[in-house]
Design a protein around this motif. Structure first.
Motif, PDB file in Angstrom:
ATOM      1  N   TYR A 135       7.834   2.380  11.857  1.00  0.00           N
ATOM      2  CA  TYR A 135       6.388   2.213  11.942  1.00  0.00           C
ATOM      3  C   TYR A 135       6.003   0.765  12.206  1.00  0.00           C
ATOM      4  CZ  TYR A 135       6.987   0.798   7.092  1.00  0.00           C
ATOM      5  OH  TYR A 135       7.405   0.187   5.945  1.00  0.00           O
ATOM      6  N   SER A 136       6.949  -0.051  12.596  1.00  0.00           N
ATOM      7  CA  SER A 136       6.636  -1.471  12.783  1.00  0.00           C
ATOM      8  C   SER A 136       5.694  -1.702  13.966  1.00  0.00           C
ATOM      9  CB  SER A 136       7.926  -2.277  12.965  1.00  0.00           C
ATOM     10  OG  SER A 136       8.665  -1.763  14.054  1.00  0.00           O
ATOM     11  N   ASP A 137       5.804  -0.907  15.030  1.00  0.00           N
ATOM     12  CA  ASP A 137       4.898  -1.117  16.160  1.00  0.00           C
ATOM     13  C   ASP A 137       3.546  -0.441  15.949  1.00  0.00           C
ATOM     14  OD1 ASP A 137       6.068   1.367  16.236  1.00  0.00           O
ATOM     15  OD2 ASP A 137       6.094   1.505  18.422  1.00  0.00           O
ATOM     16  N   LYS A 138       3.480   0.531  15.024  1.00  0.00           N
ATOM     17  CA  LYS A 138       2.225   1.251  14.786  1.00  0.00           C
ATOM     18  C   LYS A 138       1.273   0.478  13.881  1.00  0.00           C
ATOM     19  CE  LYS A 138       4.615   5.569  15.389  1.00  0.00           C
ATOM     20  NZ  LYS A 138       5.229   6.699  14.770  1.00  0.00           N
ATOM     21  N   CYS A 139       1.783  -0.464  13.132  1.00  0.00           N
ATOM     22  CA  CYS A 139       0.956  -1.248  12.212  1.00  0.00           C
ATOM     23  C   CYS A 139       0.985  -2.722  12.602  1.00  0.00           C
ATOM     24  CB  CYS A 139       1.443  -1.081  10.779  1.00  0.00           C
ATOM     25  SG  CYS A 139       1.210   0.580  10.146  1.00  0.00           S
ATOM     26  N   SER A 140       0.962  -2.997  13.881  1.00  0.00           N
ATOM     27  CA  SER A 140       1.058  -4.383  14.327  1.00  0.00           C
ATOM     28  C   SER A 140      -0.194  -5.192  13.977  1.00  0.00           C
ATOM     29  CB  SER A 140       1.323  -4.433  15.833  1.00  0.00           C
ATOM     30  OG  SER A 140       0.268  -3.787  16.526  1.00  0.00           O
ATOM     31  N   ASP A 141      -1.353  -4.534  13.851  1.00  0.00           N
ATOM     32  CA  ASP A 141      -2.573  -5.265  13.502  1.00  0.00           C
ATOM     33  C   ASP A 141      -2.453  -5.877  12.108  1.00  0.00           C
ATOM     34  OD1 ASP A 141      -3.635  -4.526  15.928  1.00  0.00           O
ATOM     35  OD2 ASP A 141      -4.703  -2.783  15.101  1.00  0.00           O
ATOM     36  N   CYS A 142      -1.904  -5.102  11.184  1.00  0.00           N
ATOM     37  CA  CYS A 142      -1.750  -5.624   9.821  1.00  0.00           C
ATOM     38  C   CYS A 142      -0.721  -6.743   9.773  1.00  0.00           C
ATOM     39  CB  CYS A 142      -1.333  -4.502   8.876  1.00  0.00           C
ATOM     40  SG  CYS A 142      -2.653  -3.341   8.529  1.00  0.00           S
ATOM     41  N   SER A 143       0.361  -6.600  10.517  1.00  0.00           N
ATOM     42  CA  SER A 143       1.380  -7.645  10.487  1.00  0.00           C
ATOM     43  C   SER A 143       0.857  -8.935  11.113  1.00  0.00           C
ATOM     44  CB  SER A 143       2.645  -7.177  11.193  1.00  0.00           C
ATOM     45  OG  SER A 143       2.384  -6.932  12.555  1.00  0.00           O
ATOM     46  N   LYS A 144       0.044  -8.831  12.150  1.00  0.00           N
ATOM     47  CA  LYS A 144      -0.545 -10.036  12.755  1.00  0.00           C
ATOM     48  C   LYS A 144      -1.534 -10.695  11.797  1.00  0.00           C
ATOM     49  CE  LYS A 144       0.059  -8.558  17.485  1.00  0.00           C
ATOM     50  NZ  LYS A 144      -0.580  -8.023  18.684  1.00  0.00           N
ATOM     51  N   LEU A 145      -2.275  -9.871  11.046  1.00  0.00           N
ATOM     52  CA  LEU A 145      -3.216 -10.409  10.069  1.00  0.00           C
ATOM     53  C   LEU A 145      -2.486 -11.156   8.965  1.00  0.00           C
ATOM     54  CD1 LEU A 145      -6.226 -10.463   9.116  1.00  0.00           C
ATOM     55  CD2 LEU A 145      -5.662  -8.424   7.779  1.00  0.00           C
ATOM     56  N   ARG A 146      -1.337 -10.650   8.533  1.00  0.00           N
ATOM     57  CA  ARG A 146      -0.589 -11.254   7.430  1.00  0.00           C
ATOM     58  C   ARG A 146       0.246 -12.453   7.843  1.00  0.00           C
ATOM     59  NH1 ARG A 146      -3.882  -9.384   4.319  1.00  0.00           N
ATOM     60  NH2 ARG A 146      -3.720  -7.279   3.539  1.00  0.00           N
ATOM     61  N   GLU A 147       0.352 -12.726   9.131  1.00  0.00           N
ATOM     62  CA  GLU A 147       1.115 -13.896   9.559  1.00  0.00           C
ATOM     63  C   GLU A 147       0.477 -15.186   9.079  1.00  0.00           C
ATOM     64  OE1 GLU A 147       1.573 -13.657  13.770  1.00  0.00           O
ATOM     65  OE2 GLU A 147       3.153 -12.145  13.641  1.00  0.00           O
ATOM     66  N   ASN A 148      -0.837 -15.185   8.949  1.00  0.00           N
ATOM     67  CA  ASN A 148      -1.553 -16.348   8.443  1.00  0.00           C
ATOM     68  C   ASN A 148      -1.746 -16.163   6.941  1.00  0.00           C
ATOM     69  OD1 ASN A 148      -3.175 -18.517   7.927  1.00  0.00           O
ATOM     70  ND2 ASN A 148      -4.690 -18.056   9.512  1.00  0.00           N
ATOM     71  N   SER A 149      -1.251 -17.085   6.147  1.00  0.00           N
ATOM     72  CA  SER A 149      -1.299 -16.938   4.690  1.00  0.00           C
ATOM     73  C   SER A 149      -2.719 -17.036   4.137  1.00  0.00           C
ATOM     74  CB  SER A 149      -0.404 -17.971   4.018  1.00  0.00           C
ATOM     75  OG  SER A 149      -0.862 -19.265   4.336  1.00  0.00           O
ATOM     76  N   SER A 150      -3.662 -17.530   4.913  1.00  0.00           N
ATOM     77  CA  SER A 150      -5.043 -17.627   4.414  1.00  0.00           C
ATOM     78  C   SER A 150      -5.728 -16.254   4.401  1.00  0.00           C
ATOM     79  CB  SER A 150      -5.848 -18.608   5.259  1.00  0.00           C
ATOM     80  OG  SER A 150      -5.949 -18.136   6.588  1.00  0.00           O
ATOM     81  N   ASN A 151      -5.127 -15.256   5.017  1.00  0.00           N
ATOM     82  CA  ASN A 151      -5.716 -13.909   5.052  1.00  0.00           C
ATOM     83  C   ASN A 151      -5.167 -13.004   3.953  1.00  0.00           C
ATOM     84  OD1 ASN A 151      -7.138 -14.617   7.370  1.00  0.00           O
ATOM     85  ND2 ASN A 151      -5.486 -13.953   8.719  1.00  0.00           N
ATOM     86  N   TRP A 152      -4.736 -13.587   2.867  1.00  0.00           N
ATOM     87  CA  TRP A 152      -4.086 -12.781   1.832  1.00  0.00           C
ATOM     88  C   TRP A 152      -5.052 -11.811   1.165  1.00  0.00           C
ATOM     89  CZ3 TRP A 152      -5.801 -12.938  -3.169  1.00  0.00           C
ATOM     90  CH2 TRP A 152      -6.639 -14.005  -3.512  1.00  0.00           C
ATOM     91  N   ASN A 153      -6.348 -12.143   1.118  1.00  0.00           N
ATOM     92  CA  ASN A 153      -7.299 -11.287   0.401  1.00  0.00           C
ATOM     93  C   ASN A 153      -8.011 -10.293   1.314  1.00  0.00           C
ATOM     94  OD1 ASN A 153      -8.779 -13.186   1.752  1.00  0.00           O
ATOM     95  ND2 ASN A 153     -10.110 -13.703   0.035  1.00  0.00           N
ATOM     96  N   LYS A 154      -7.743 -10.318   2.595  1.00  0.00           N
ATOM     97  CA  LYS A 154      -8.375  -9.368   3.514  1.00  0.00           C
ATOM     98  C   LYS A 154      -7.623  -8.039   3.473  1.00  0.00           C
ATOM     99  CE  LYS A 154     -10.198 -12.875   6.580  1.00  0.00           C
ATOM    100  NZ  LYS A 154     -10.198 -13.441   7.906  1.00  0.00           N
ATOM    101  N   GLU A 155      -8.384  -6.967   3.470  1.00  0.00           N
ATOM    102  CA  GLU A 155      -7.764  -5.646   3.401  1.00  0.00           C
ATOM    103  C   GLU A 155      -7.303  -5.198   4.774  1.00  0.00           C
ATOM    104  OE1 GLU A 155      -9.602  -2.456   1.369  1.00  0.00           O
ATOM    105  OE2 GLU A 155     -10.446  -3.745  -0.170  1.00  0.00           O
ATOM    106  N   CYS A 156      -6.194  -4.500   4.768  1.00  0.00           N
ATOM    107  CA  CYS A 156      -5.665  -3.926   5.996  1.00  0.00           C
ATOM    108  C   CYS A 156      -4.962  -2.626   5.629  1.00  0.00           C
ATOM    109  CB  CYS A 156      -4.690  -4.890   6.666  1.00  0.00           C
ATOM    110  SG  CYS A 156      -4.067  -4.235   8.209  1.00  0.00           S
ATOM    111  N   HIS A 157      -5.372  -1.539   6.230  1.00  0.00           N
ATOM    112  CA  HIS A 157      -4.773  -0.238   5.942  1.00  0.00           C
ATOM    113  C   HIS A 157      -4.008   0.246   7.163  1.00  0.00           C
ATOM    114  CE1 HIS A 157      -6.990   0.176   2.211  1.00  0.00           C
ATOM    115  NE2 HIS A 157      -8.061  -0.279   2.841  1.00  0.00           N
ATOM    116  N   CYS A 158      -2.871   0.789   6.905  1.00  0.00           N
ATOM    117  CA  CYS A 158      -2.031   1.304   7.979  1.00  0.00           C
ATOM    118  C   CYS A 158      -1.564   2.695   7.588  1.00  0.00           C
ATOM    119  CB  CYS A 158      -0.834   0.380   8.184  1.00  0.00           C
ATOM    120  SG  CYS A 158       0.306   0.986   9.407  1.00  0.00           S
TER     121      CYS A 158
END
Length: 142
Positions: A74-97
């Motif tokens: 499922y790594s390619d199906k949840c790429s939006d969440c992984s891109k969001l988590r690449e930046n450590s300042s987005n730790w509190n933003k929700e992302c559902h996959c």
């Protein structure tokens, strides 16, 4: 003439301070059971042990063959969440996959689900000290 290699005192001599008592226990002269190994006893023990190990091995192979394993990447199906988590300042933003999948055959019995991670080292010191047993038990933790 006194023997230079004798560590035990002869009769009538005084015992030095580090000399053990002249008893059967301290001089290791106790009677012991020394089994007589015959060919029949050794071979029967060998074959009985072999049959036991063979039966345990067959049971383990049969139980391992009954396990059904399905892998869904499922790594390619949840790429939006992984891109969001690449930046450590987005730790509190929700992302559902969510990943929908269909199995080709029915599964009988218990179903266990695991997920795999890459480049994750569970024995890393920072991970080990951040472990919370209360959280793993399902309790509310701040």
């Amino acid at each position: 003439m006194k023997n230079k290699m004798s560590f035990l005192p002869q009769e009538g001599e005084a015992c030095p301070s580090r000399c053990p008592d002249n008893s059967a226990f301290k001089q290791q002269r106790l009677p012991a059971w020394k089994p007589q190994l015959t060919i029949a006893a050794v071979l029967s023990t060998f074959f009985l042990t072999g049959m036991f190990c063979l039966s345990v091995g067959v049971c383990l192979i049969l139980s391992a063959n009954s396990v059904r394993d399905f892998q869904i990447d499922y790594s390619d199906k949840c790429s939006d969440c992984s891109k969001l988590r690449e930046n450590s300042s987005n730790w509190n933003k929700e992302c559902h996959c969510s990943v929908n999948f269909t199995l080709n055959e029915d599964i009988l019995g218990d179903v266990f689900m695991y997920y795999g991670l890459q480049n994750f080292y569970q024995n890393h010191r920072r991970y080990v000290i951040s472990r919370s047993d209360a959280q793993l038990l399902g309790r509310n933790v701040n």
